[in-house]
Design a protein around this motif. Sequence first.
Motif, PDB file in Angstrom:
ATOM      1  N   ALA A 184       0.831  -1.210   0.000  1.00 13.58           N
ATOM      2  CA  ALA A 184       0.000   0.000   0.000  1.00 13.58           C
ATOM      3  C   ALA A 184       0.865   1.259   0.000  1.00 13.58           C
ATOM      4  O   ALA A 184       0.577   2.234  -0.703  1.00 13.58           O
ATOM      5  N   ARG A 185       1.950   1.225   0.786  1.00 17.79           N
ATOM      6  CA  ARG A 185       2.847   2.381   0.848  1.00 17.79           C
ATOM      7  C   ARG A 185       3.469   2.645  -0.522  1.00 17.79           C
ATOM      8  O   ARG A 185       3.584   3.799  -0.969  1.00 17.79           O
ATOM      9  N   GLN A 186       3.867   1.576  -1.220  1.00 16.12           N
ATOM     10  CA  GLN A 186       4.457   1.730  -2.544  1.00 16.12           C
ATOM     11  C   GLN A 186       3.448   2.332  -3.523  1.00 16.12           C
ATOM     12  O   GLN A 186       3.791   3.177  -4.355  1.00 16.12           O
ATOM     13  N   ARG A 187       2.198   1.919  -3.408  1.00 13.18           N
ATOM     14  CA  ARG A 187       1.168   2.446  -4.304  1.00 13.18           C
ATOM     15  C   ARG A 187       0.881   3.923  -4.017  1.00 13.18           C
ATOM     16  O   ARG A 187       0.613   4.701  -4.948  1.00 13.18           O
ATOM     17  N   GLN A 188       0.940   4.301  -2.756  1.00 15.25           N
ATOM     18  CA  GLN A 188       0.766   5.717  -2.433  1.00 15.25           C
ATOM     19  C   GLN A 188       1.912   6.560  -2.996  1.00 15.25           C
ATOM     20  O   GLN A 188       1.703   7.679  -3.457  1.00 15.25           O
ATOM     21  N   VAL A 189       3.114   6.012  -2.970  1.00 18.92           N
ATOM     22  CA  VAL A 189       4.265   6.725  -3.544  1.00 18.92           C
ATOM     23  C   VAL A 189       4.046   6.942  -5.043  1.00 18.92           C
ATOM     24  O   VAL A 189       4.290   8.037  -5.573  1.00 18.92           O
ATOM     25  N   ILE A 190       3.579   5.911  -5.727  1.00 15.30           N
ATOM     26  CA  ILE A 190       3.287   6.032  -7.163  1.00 15.30           C
ATOM     27  C   ILE A 190       2.230   7.111  -7.399  1.00 15.30           C
ATOM     28  O   ILE A 190       2.344   7.937  -8.318  1.00 15.30           O
ATOM     29  N   ALA A 191       1.198   7.114  -6.560  1.00 22.23           N
ATOM     30  CA  ALA A 191       0.141   8.114  -6.706  1.00 22.23           C
ATOM     31  C   ALA A 191       0.690   9.526  -6.544  1.00 22.23           C
ATOM     32  O   ALA A 191       0.337  10.441  -7.299  1.00 22.23           O
ATOM     33  N   HIS A 192       1.572   9.727  -5.562  1.00 19.48           N
ATOM     34  CA  HIS A 192       2.179  11.045  -5.365  1.00 19.48           C
ATOM     35  C   HIS A 192       3.027  11.446  -6.568  1.00 19.48           C
ATOM     36  O   HIS A 192       3.029  12.609  -6.979  1.00 19.48           O
ATOM     37  N   GLU A 193       3.767  10.475  -7.120  1.00 21.23           N
ATOM     38  CA  GLU A 193       4.594  10.780  -8.285  1.00 21.23           C
ATOM     39  C   GLU A 193       3.760  11.254  -9.467  1.00 21.23           C
ATOM     40  O   GLU A 193       4.143  12.181 -10.187  1.00 21.23           O
ATOM     41  N   ILE A 194       2.601  10.641  -9.663  1.00 19.81           N
ATOM     42  CA  ILE A 194       1.791  10.930 -10.852  1.00 19.81           C
ATOM     43  C   ILE A 194       0.831  12.091 -10.622  1.00 19.81           C
ATOM     44  O   ILE A 194       0.715  12.997 -11.456  1.00 19.81           O
ATOM     45  N   GLY A 219      -1.392  17.585  -4.870  1.00 24.76           N
ATOM     46  CA  GLY A 219      -2.602  18.380  -5.049  1.00 24.76           C
ATOM     47  C   GLY A 219      -3.541  18.276  -3.864  1.00 24.76           C
ATOM     48  O   GLY A 219      -3.186  17.801  -2.779  1.00 24.76           O
ATOM     49  N   ASP A 220      -4.774  18.713  -4.085  1.00 31.81           N
ATOM     50  CA  ASP A 220      -5.785  18.752  -3.030  1.00 31.81           C
ATOM     51  C   ASP A 220      -6.501  17.403  -2.952  1.00 31.81           C
ATOM     52  O   ASP A 220      -7.678  17.277  -3.265  1.00 31.81           O
ATOM     53  N   TRP A 221      -5.747  16.376  -2.560  1.00 33.31           N
ATOM     54  CA  TRP A 221      -6.378  15.073  -2.388  1.00 33.31           C
ATOM     55  C   TRP A 221      -5.997  14.485  -1.043  1.00 33.31           C
ATOM     56  O   TRP A 221      -5.032  14.904  -0.410  1.00 33.31           O
ATOM     57  N   VAL A 222      -6.785  13.511  -0.588  1.00 35.42           N
ATOM     58  CA  VAL A 222      -6.708  13.043   0.789  1.00 35.42           C
ATOM     59  C   VAL A 222      -6.386  11.553   0.810  1.00 35.42           C
ATOM     60  O   VAL A 222      -6.977  10.771   0.064  1.00 35.42           O
ATOM     61  N   LYS A 226      -5.305  11.651 -14.252  1.00 33.35           N
ATOM     62  CA  LYS A 226      -4.757  13.011 -14.249  1.00 33.35           C
ATOM     63  C   LYS A 226      -5.023  13.712 -15.584  1.00 33.35           C
ATOM     64  O   LYS A 226      -5.459  14.872 -15.609  1.00 33.35           O
ATOM     65  N   GLU A 227      -4.782  13.009 -16.684  1.00 34.50           N
ATOM     66  CA  GLU A 227      -4.964  13.620 -18.005  1.00 34.50           C
ATOM     67  C   GLU A 227      -6.434  13.933 -18.278  1.00 34.50           C
ATOM     68  O   GLU A 227      -6.752  14.958 -18.898  1.00 34.50           O
ATOM     69  N   THR A 228      -7.326  13.074 -17.795  1.00 30.92           N
ATOM     70  CA  THR A 228      -8.746  13.307 -18.005  1.00 30.92           C
ATOM     71  C   THR A 228      -9.227  14.539 -17.244  1.00 30.92           C
ATOM     72  O   THR A 228     -10.004  15.353 -17.767  1.00 30.92           O
ATOM     73  N   ILE A 229      -8.754  14.699 -16.023  1.00 31.71           N
ATOM     74  CA  ILE A 229      -9.121  15.878 -15.255  1.00 31.71           C
ATOM     75  C   ILE A 229      -8.565  17.137 -15.897  1.00 31.71           C
ATOM     76  O   ILE A 229      -9.255  18.159 -16.018  1.00 31.71           O
ATOM     77  N   LEU A 236     -10.194  12.174  -4.031  1.00 27.08           N
ATOM     78  CA  LEU A 236      -9.727  13.224  -4.934  1.00 27.08           C
ATOM     79  C   LEU A 236     -10.854  14.209  -5.241  1.00 27.08           C
ATOM     80  O   LEU A 236     -11.670  13.975  -6.137  1.00 27.08           O
ATOM     81  N   PRO A 237     -10.929  15.326  -4.486  1.00 26.23           N
ATOM     82  CA  PRO A 237     -11.921  16.362  -4.811  1.00 26.23           C
ATOM     83  C   PRO A 237     -11.617  16.962  -6.179  1.00 26.23           C
ATOM     84  O   PRO A 237     -10.448  17.094  -6.575  1.00 26.23           O
ATOM     85  N   LEU A 238     -12.659  17.352  -6.884  1.00 26.40           N
ATOM     86  CA  LEU A 238     -12.505  17.910  -8.223  1.00 26.40           C
ATOM     87  C   LEU A 238     -12.737  19.417  -8.198  1.00 26.40           C
ATOM     88  O   LEU A 238     -13.496  19.926  -7.360  1.00 26.40           O
ATOM     89  N   PRO A 239     -12.083  20.149  -9.106  1.00 27.19           N
ATOM     90  CA  PRO A 239     -12.352  21.590  -9.207  1.00 27.19           C
ATOM     91  C   PRO A 239     -13.845  21.832  -9.410  1.00 27.19           C
ATOM     92  O   PRO A 239     -14.543  21.005 -10.021  1.00 27.19           O
TER      93      PRO A 239
END
Length: 444
Positions: free
Chosen positions: A350-360, A364-367, A435-438, A377-380
């Motif tokens: 899980a920690r490794q997956r969170q690191v990947i999420a931070h890299e990509i 931002g404003d996510w929890v 990320k690209e879709t947002i 992930l709140p949206l604009p």
Amino acid sequence: MKARYKAIVDEYAGAIRSGSLPAGTRLLTHRALSAEKRISLATATRVYAELEAMGLVSGETGRGTFVRDISLPAGLGTDQHVVASDVLDLNFNYPSLPEQTELLREAIRSLATTGDLESGLRYQPHAGRQNDRNTIASWLRNAGISPSADDVLIVNGAQHGLTIAVMGLLKPGDVVAVDALIYPGFKALATLYHLELAPIPAGSDGPDLNALRQICQRRRVRAIYTMPTLHNPLGWVLSHAQRRELALIARTFDLLVLEDAAYAFLVHRPPAPLACYAPERTVYVTGFAKNIATGLRVGAVVCPAHMRGALERAIRATTWNTPSLMVSIVCGWIKDGTIRRLELLKRRDARQRQVIAHEILGDGDWVSHPNSYFIWLPLPCEIRAERIVNRLMQQQISVSTAEPFSTTQNVPHAIRLALGSVSLDKLRLALTAVKETIEYEKDI
């Protein structure tokens, strides 16, 4: 002759269902609809109210009325279903490790040669066999509680544990305080048993406990449902002080506490469970789905003695007993240390997956929590969650809107990303697409 407003409702409903009014479209204001259709303002309001009741539109104070996405897969509503095998699933979490299949094969082989198979053909005690309850009670010491075997009831997973707690201890119409965003399984359970959910606003690191006090002062609240250790979907872990305050509120207002510990294993050395702060009124529910595998439907409920009879009757009414073969496998893995090893590996995963999420996704404003398998992930404000979900589904990526988690009337525009169900390489691809879709929606 069909009422005028009914004809307008049918016109809009047909346009939405045909796709000529796509998801996310902002409809005319009530006053503009009134002028265009030459109807009264009250009739225009009635049109939108009926469309909202049909689930075709949603109205938001200060923003307008929007077309909802009715083409979304069933997995994005309260009645969630597993998505197709060719879809990258960021909707459900079923974290798995490569070695687990072989572990299961070995466990079944061992059970076939040395286990008491004959007993598996007979009814078992509703709460489980005494030896198995002893084993699970000893395992629960790792979670910070020390129940006796008599305090432990074996159930068909954590969801079943919550179900018997509701069936045995609550009545239809009871008010249950819950976080504004909660695990969808409890929300569905509350709907089925006609419980009224009273949402508690969220602070930055947990529920607003002052708001909870005010709710209890205004309403006759019967219980509180809470996930104090690794909240789903917000990932918070309540502090010792917050747990003490929550226990004090529960005692002050005589609340039953339903403590959901499904993801607690992902937090290394968390504060003691609420069951330690208010043991006389807390039902502690956990399971072996996330730390082992979702297909092994075994869970445990810890409760005070005066609740045991009601919960055992609920087990009898729903399943009679948890299948002993499944329980034998779980208890065998408790005894030989397999579960503790799997939990350690899944915390690292899980920690490794969170690191990947931070890299990509960046900072931002996510929890989230550093060890959790999900991200909120709140949206604009200008981006509709339904449009994001729909565009991702077109790319064979499934994510969840906030709707299954929300207990408030105004559903936040956000998505929850489950990180644990795909390989690391596919997770990178999926998160990049998110990320690209947002970003694409921002530029429209």
